[in-house]
Design an enzyme around this catalytic site. Structure first.
Site, PDB file in Angstrom:
ATOM      1  N   LEU A  69       0.839  -1.265  -0.116  1.00 28.30           N
ATOM      2  CA  LEU A  69       0.086   0.051   0.040  1.00 28.30           C
ATOM      3  C   LEU A  69       0.774   1.353  -0.067  1.00 28.30           C
ATOM      4  O   LEU A  69       2.072   0.937   0.044  1.00 28.30           O
ATOM      5  CB  LEU A  69      -0.768   0.038   1.268  1.00 28.30           C
ATOM      6  N   THR A 100       6.352   1.019   2.057  1.00 28.09           N
ATOM      7  CA  THR A 100       7.079   1.802   2.800  1.00 28.09           C
ATOM      8  C   THR A 100       6.315   2.664   3.677  1.00 28.09           C
ATOM      9  O   THR A 100       5.492   3.644   3.467  1.00 28.09           O
ATOM     10  CB  THR A 100       7.776   2.899   1.703  1.00 28.09           C
ATOM     11  N   LYS A 175      14.489   1.207   4.330  1.00 27.04           N
ATOM     12  CA  LYS A 175      14.110   1.302   3.343  1.00 27.04           C
ATOM     13  C   LYS A 175      13.590   2.929   3.211  1.00 27.04           C
ATOM     14  O   LYS A 175      14.109   3.507   2.035  1.00 27.04           O
ATOM     15  CB  LYS A 175      12.473   0.898   2.969  1.00 27.04           C
TER      16      LYS A 175
END
Length: 308
Positions: A69, A100, A175
């Site tokens: 998402l 993320t 990330k």
């Protein structure tokens, strides 16, 4: 022979469709749930996937559920909503969040799942939709070692490089650090090409000089493919997502009491593009907006120099 787990997948966008496709093609039973765009859903149903009525319905049917998402708010809604995953959760369920996301939110959701006998794994992605379709993405995984051994065979369906970073939440931290670099590149390259245009150095010349040098990289290559060649699809990462990731970085830095001048400076460029209603533009298009702030039409600059 150990029976394969039943997999669910929520979020069938640019990255999610390819990931889900590869899971199904590796022989896993697959339940999917998308949004208003039916094309990726129908594509997966044609491969033998089944469509869940809700996240709660999926939780009742699956052993492992992937989420792909855009924001932590969306992830929280899928888990905590009235028909969310927590409403149908069974002991032993594993949720793999490939979004993320905000690591603080991830840890809280992991605690909520754990209280119900379920587990959260964060496994955000590196690379592009092209690698998603090919099943060769990078995965940065946050979970304990035993859980990592359980989920790794499934992640291998869509990832070519898999690295366990540490406990839950650490994958999302890694990330965001990666995207901090990437989105700062986007702001830096935008300023470089606009300044170059102002002082008589064309975007083509910048690409020709920097590309093969030590400062060239994959991000530069796709960024400049838009700037020079005007290839809109060269680097399909929306400015809305870039701005969101830099907001998450700013939150992490504030909590850690770390000065991040570069992140703050980059964030303002993306916030500007959001504010003028162009959040769906892709990151290389930031160069056009920085150009406009400085009285430079970057499309005209590119065309002018390509005709020489």
């Amino acid at each position: 022979m150990v029976e394969k787990p039943v997999i669910g997948f929520i979020g069938l966008g640019l990255m999610g469709h390819g990931m889900a496709k590869n899971i199904r093609q590796k022989g896993y039973d697959l339940w999917v749930r998308g949004r208003s765009n039916r094309a990726p859903i129908e594509s997966l149903l044609a491969l033998g996937a089944k469509e869940a009525a809700s996240p709660a319905d999926m939780a009742a049917k699956c052993d492992i559920i992937h989420l792909c998402l855009s924001t932590s708010a969306q992830v929280e809604d899928v888990l905590r909503g009235s028909d969310g995953i927590l409403a149908g959760v069974r002991p032993g369920l594993i949720v793999i969040d490939t979004s993320t996301a905000d690591p603080g939110s991830t840890v809280k959701l992991a605690d909520e799942l754990m209280s119900r006998g379920a587990h959260m794994v964060d496994a955000p992605l590196g690379r592009t939709p092209k690698e998603a379709e090919a099943g060769t993405l990078d995965a940065m995984v946050g979970c304990d070692e035993a859980l990592f051994d359980t989920v790794k065979p499934v992640i291998e369906c869509w990832a070519g490089t898999i690295k366990r970073i540490g406990p839950v939440g650490s994958g999302h931290k890694m990330k965001l650090l990666m995207n901090f670099i990437g989105m700062s590149y986007g702001a830096l390259y935008s300023e470089v090409v606009v300044l170059g245009a102002k002082i008589g150095i064309s975007p083509q010349t910048i690409r020709d000089v920097i590309g093969p040098s030590r400062m060239g990289n994959g991000f530069f290559e796709t960024f400049m493919r838009y700037v020079v060649d005007r290839d809109r699809d060269a680097h399909k990462f929306a400015i809305s997502n870039a701005a969101k990731d830099l907001r998450y970085i700013s939150n992490i830095a504030a909590d850690a009491r770390v000065v991040t001048v570069m992140a703050s400076a980059a964030r303002h460029y993306y916030a500007h593009v959001e504010a003028i209603g162009r959040a769906d533009d892709y990151v290389p298009m930031l160069s056009d907006h920085v150009g406009a702030l400085n009285g430079v039409n970057m499309e005209s600059e590119s065309k002018k120099n390509s005709e020489k």
